[in-house]
Design an enzyme around this catalytic site. Structure first.
Site, short mmCIF file in Angstrom:
data_model
loop_
_atom_site.label_atom_id
_atom_site.label_comp_id
_atom_site.label_asym_id
_atom_site.label_seq_id
_atom_site.Cartn_x
_atom_site.Cartn_y
_atom_site.Cartn_z
N LYS A 1 0.68 4.86 -2.47
CA LYS A 1 0.55 6.32 -1.87
C LYS A 1 1.87 7.22 -2.18
O LYS A 1 1.77 8.32 -2.61
CB LYS A 1 0.17 6.27 -0.41
N TYR B 1 0.84 -1.26 0.06
CA TYR B 1 -0.06 0.03 0.03
C TYR B 1 0.76 1.22 -0.16
O TYR B 1 0.64 2.37 -0.81
CB TYR B 1 -0.90 -0.05 1.31
C1 RM4 Z 1 -3.14 5.40 6.22
C2 RM4 Z 1 -2.42 5.25 7.47
C3 RM4 Z 1 -3.33 4.94 8.63
C4 RM4 Z 1 -4.14 3.61 8.11
C5 RM4 Z 1 -4.62 3.87 6.52
C6 RM4 Z 1 -5.41 2.74 6.01
O1 RM4 Z 1 -2.12 5.90 5.03
O2 RM4 Z 1 -1.43 4.52 7.27
O3 RM4 Z 1 -2.73 4.56 9.72
O4 RM4 Z 1 -4.99 3.27 8.83
O5 RM4 Z 1 -3.75 4.14 5.54
#
Ligand code: RM4
Length: 260
Positions: free
Chosen positions: A167, A163
């Site tokens: 980002k 992930y």
């Molecule tokens: C964000 C961050 C948060 C997480 C979400 C899903 O980028 O990492 O801590 O809860 O993602």
């Protein structure tokens, strides 16, 4: 009204941050086109949220359409923009917000988890941005694109190895698009939410120890709310940010800077 009579497109607009962006845009005078992905919209075992968001926007006296599709597929962005122009005549703002984060350990992560996350979060942002930018260029009156990157563009997560690179990629996409699209008066920026309480992390934060740890790390003492992010998206989309492009705005309660 910061977005008076603007047409705003929001991907992933049925839930969480995207829903808040759609509502905040309508409150500031915009008509809104909402993309949602049926599989994801229903992924949390709740009834589809898309009907209610359309009704809430119409109750504010603004127009709204909902267009289903997985942004990972290039044609979804093309159809989303076409349906928006068909309904409202133009596109002024894109909120490239759709994203998933199926928390998973790195060493045994199946290719499908990695590839789906990259396809939705990064490929999806690229394709929808490209479709919206082509429409904005054709209109000849500029526009604003705000991508939902993340604090995770800047720091890592042991369960987020698939992930966080997406980002970081979204953040970089906005920087390069700012250069490519500046000549057309199209501004490109990203917001970087911290830990915002949404469906995306509901399971993760159902662990009370994890939730308490995150809250303790945030100088403002609380998890973020979707509207905390939406207000910043509205700012970057509005003429108040007319000279801002290629920028990113942390919306994290101070989480990123808090070493000790
Ligand atoms: C964000 C961050 C948060 C997480 C979400 C899903 O980028 O990492 O801590 O809860 O993602």
């Amino acid at each position: 009204m910061l977005l008076e009579n603007k047409v705003v497109v929001v991907t992933g607009g049925s839930r969480g941050i995207g829903r808040a962006i759609a509502l905040a845009s309508a409150r500031e005078g915009a008509d809104v086109a909402i993309n949602y992905w049926r599989d994801n919209d229903n992924a949390y075992g709740k009834a589809s949220a898309v009907e209610s968001i359309v009704g809430e926007i119409e109750a504010l006296g603004r127009r709204a359409i909902a267009v289903e599709g997985n942004v990972a597929e290039r044609d979804t962005g093309i159809e989303l923009i076409a349906r928006t122009v068909e309904a409202f005549g133009r596109v002024d703002v894109l909120s490239s917000n759709a994203g998933i984060c199926p928390f998973h350990a790195f060493l045994d992560m199946p290719p499908s988890v990695y590839e789906t996350t990259v396809a939705v979060n990064l490929n999806g942002a690229f394709y929808v941005t490209q479709a919206a930018a082509n429409q904005m260029k054709a209109q000849g009156t500029g526009g604003a694109i705000v991508a939902t990157s993340s604090i995770s563009a800047l720091v890592g997560g042991g369960m987020q190895t698939h992930y966080t690179p997406t980002k970081a990629g979204v953040h970089s996409l906005m920087q390069s698009c700012a250069i490519a699209l500046g000549p057309y008066g199209i501004r490109c920026n990203s917001v970087m939410p911290g830990t915002i309480a949404t469906d995306l992390n509901a399971d993760d934060l159902s662990d009370e120890d994890k939730r308490a740890y995150m809250e303790k790390r945030i100088p403002l003492g609380r998890l973020g709310a979707p509207d905390d992010v939406a207000q910043c998206v509205v700012f970057l989309a509005s003429d108040r940010a007319r000279y801002v492009t290629g920028a990113s705005l942390l919306v994290d309660g101070g989480l990123f800077v808090n070493l000790q």
